[in-house]
Motif scaffolding. Structure first.
Motif, mmCIF file in Angstrom:
data_model
loop_
_atom_site.group_PDB
_atom_site.id
_atom_site.type_symbol
_atom_site.label_atom_id
_atom_site.label_comp_id
_atom_site.label_asym_id
_atom_site.label_seq_id
_atom_site.Cartn_x
_atom_site.Cartn_y
_atom_site.Cartn_z
ATOM 1 N N LYS A 102 51.365 -15.597 44.241
ATOM 2 C CA LYS A 102 50.218 -16.147 43.333
ATOM 3 C C LYS A 102 49.166 -15.255 43.230
ATOM 4 C CE LYS A 102 51.679 -20.953 43.307
ATOM 5 N NZ LYS A 102 51.867 -22.285 43.779
ATOM 6 N N VAL A 103 49.323 -14.050 43.244
ATOM 7 C CA VAL A 103 47.972 -13.085 42.926
ATOM 8 C C VAL A 103 47.764 -13.432 41.509
ATOM 9 C CG1 VAL A 103 48.344 -11.893 45.173
ATOM 10 C CG2 VAL A 103 49.334 -10.979 42.985
ATOM 11 N N TYR A 104 46.825 -12.999 41.064
ATOM 12 C CA TYR A 104 46.479 -12.891 39.611
ATOM 13 C C TYR A 104 46.505 -11.342 39.249
ATOM 14 C CZ TYR A 104 41.604 -12.263 41.428
ATOM 15 O OH TYR A 104 40.360 -11.817 42.068
ATOM 16 N N PRO A 105 46.758 -11.026 38.023
ATOM 17 C CA PRO A 105 47.140 -9.696 37.568
ATOM 18 C C PRO A 105 45.976 -8.514 37.868
ATOM 19 C CG PRO A 105 47.639 -11.152 35.845
ATOM 20 C CD PRO A 105 47.030 -12.075 36.935
ATOM 21 N N THR A 106 44.776 -8.837 37.870
ATOM 22 C CA THR A 106 43.827 -7.725 38.054
ATOM 23 C C THR A 106 43.353 -7.982 39.442
ATOM 24 O OG1 THR A 106 41.856 -9.219 37.504
ATOM 25 C CG2 THR A 106 42.945 -8.116 35.708
ATOM 26 N N MET A 107 44.122 -8.496 40.377
ATOM 27 C CA MET A 107 43.421 -8.719 41.741
ATOM 28 C C MET A 107 43.577 -7.258 42.585
ATOM 29 S SD MET A 107 44.454 -11.037 44.759
ATOM 30 C CE MET A 107 44.033 -11.060 46.462
#
Ligand SMILES: Nc1ncnc2c1ncn2[C@@H]1O[C@H](COP(=O)(O)OP(=O)(O)O)[C@@H](O)[C@H]1O
Ligand SMILES: CC(C)(COP(=O)(O)O)[C@@H](O)C(=O)NCCC(=O)O
Ligand SMILES: [K+]
Length: 261
Positions: free
Chosen positions: A94-99
């Motif tokens: 569940k990380v977001y793409p720009t993390m």
């Protein structure tokens, strides 16, 4: 014993670790490479310039390097080095793409090496809060780091001097400019840390809390001095400073990957 290196390129510095299998042997840091450098540096010259002497005795050209970067301009300078394996995906859910990969790898290290749920407070160029439970990213926040905060006040004003962080807890109600700057920045950062910790603990009471990053030890010390020592021993007991979370994260990931081979 397999010798290998871990590398994390942050916004202020490169962070290196030498491992033998899972065992961390040595850690060192250096400033960014100068971008205009030509020809682009090879690994031995980077290590010759920056690494401690025992690292230079290793068979450098054949060492595997497991690396993470959040600074593309720095990455470009060493992209040609074939022994560097750039890590772009972690098992963290569940990380977001720009993390930022440094936040991902550090949270992974905190969770795997200490315990889930976990909250990471990373005092780097930016100060970041990154929280997760059971191998899943839950959320976080980004603000200016300690040095960046002090530098920005100087940069955006005519009259404010460029100060270093004060070694001890500054007064809150200052009567001169340097103390007002240091007090404002430090007390505000500590209050933010306190607020984020308490918000997280109210949802995850059995969390671990990890301070890390170049200012991690400093913030941990001042935070305990300001808020914790007598009041909440239970919280003190599960709050740590560990500068190597990013390396534990890379090592845990490498262990999984190499097991499958
Ligand atoms: N030798 C050092 N050089 C630069 N910053 C340092 C050093 N030692 C401690 N710091 C502190 O570390 C912070 C930068 O954290 P660091 O984790 O190195 O950054 P990043 O991971 O963003 O490159 C700065 O705010 C600074 O106060
Ligand atoms: C937030 C950061 C700038 C922190 O970098 P650092 O202070 O560790 O050098 C970095 O993790 C980053 O570029 N992140 C991308 C945005 C995000 O994490 O949402
Ligand atoms: K960092």
């Amino acid at each position: 014993m397999i010798d290998w290196l871990a590398l994390v390129i942050g916004n202020t510095r490169w962070h290196w670790a030498w491992f033998q299998d899972d065992h961390l042997q040595h850690v060192w840091h250096h400033e960014h490479l100068v971008n205009s450098q030509t020809p682009t540096p090879d690994l031995s010259s980077i290590l010759a310039a920056h690494a401690p002497s025992q690292i230079r005795l290793l068979p450098i050209e054949s060492l595997n390097i497991w690396a993470v970067s959040v600074v593309p301009s720095q990455t470009r300078g060493v992209e040609h080095i074939s022994t560097i394996r750039w890590l772009r995906h972690f098992p963290l859910e569940k990380v977001y793409p720009t993390m930022g990969l440094d936040r991902i790898v550090t949270l992974w290290g905190a969770g795997q090496h200490y315990s889930w749920p976990t909250l990471v407070i990373d005092g780097g160029t930016a100060l970041t809060f990154t929280a997760g439970d059971a191998g899943t990213f839950v959320g976080g926040a980004i603000l200016l780091g300690v040095r960046s905060h002090l530098a920005a006040l100087h940069h955006y004003t005519a009259a404010l001097p460029h100060l270093s962080p004060p070694p001890h807890l500054p007064t809150r109600w200052a009567q001169d400019t340097p103390s007002a700057i240091q007090g404002g920045v430090i007390h505000t950062i500590l209050a933010s840390i306190h607020e984020f910790i308490h918000s997280w603990i109210s949802q995850y009471p059995d969390t671990s809390i990890l301070f890390t990053g170049g200012d991690g030890e400093y913030l941990h010390r001042l935070y305990l001095a300001q808020y914790q020592i007598q009041q909440n021993q239970a919280l003190v007991n599960r709050t740590w400073f560990d500068p190597n979370l990013m390396f534990w994260g890379i090592s845990a990931y490498r262990k999984e990957e190499t097991r499958e081979l």
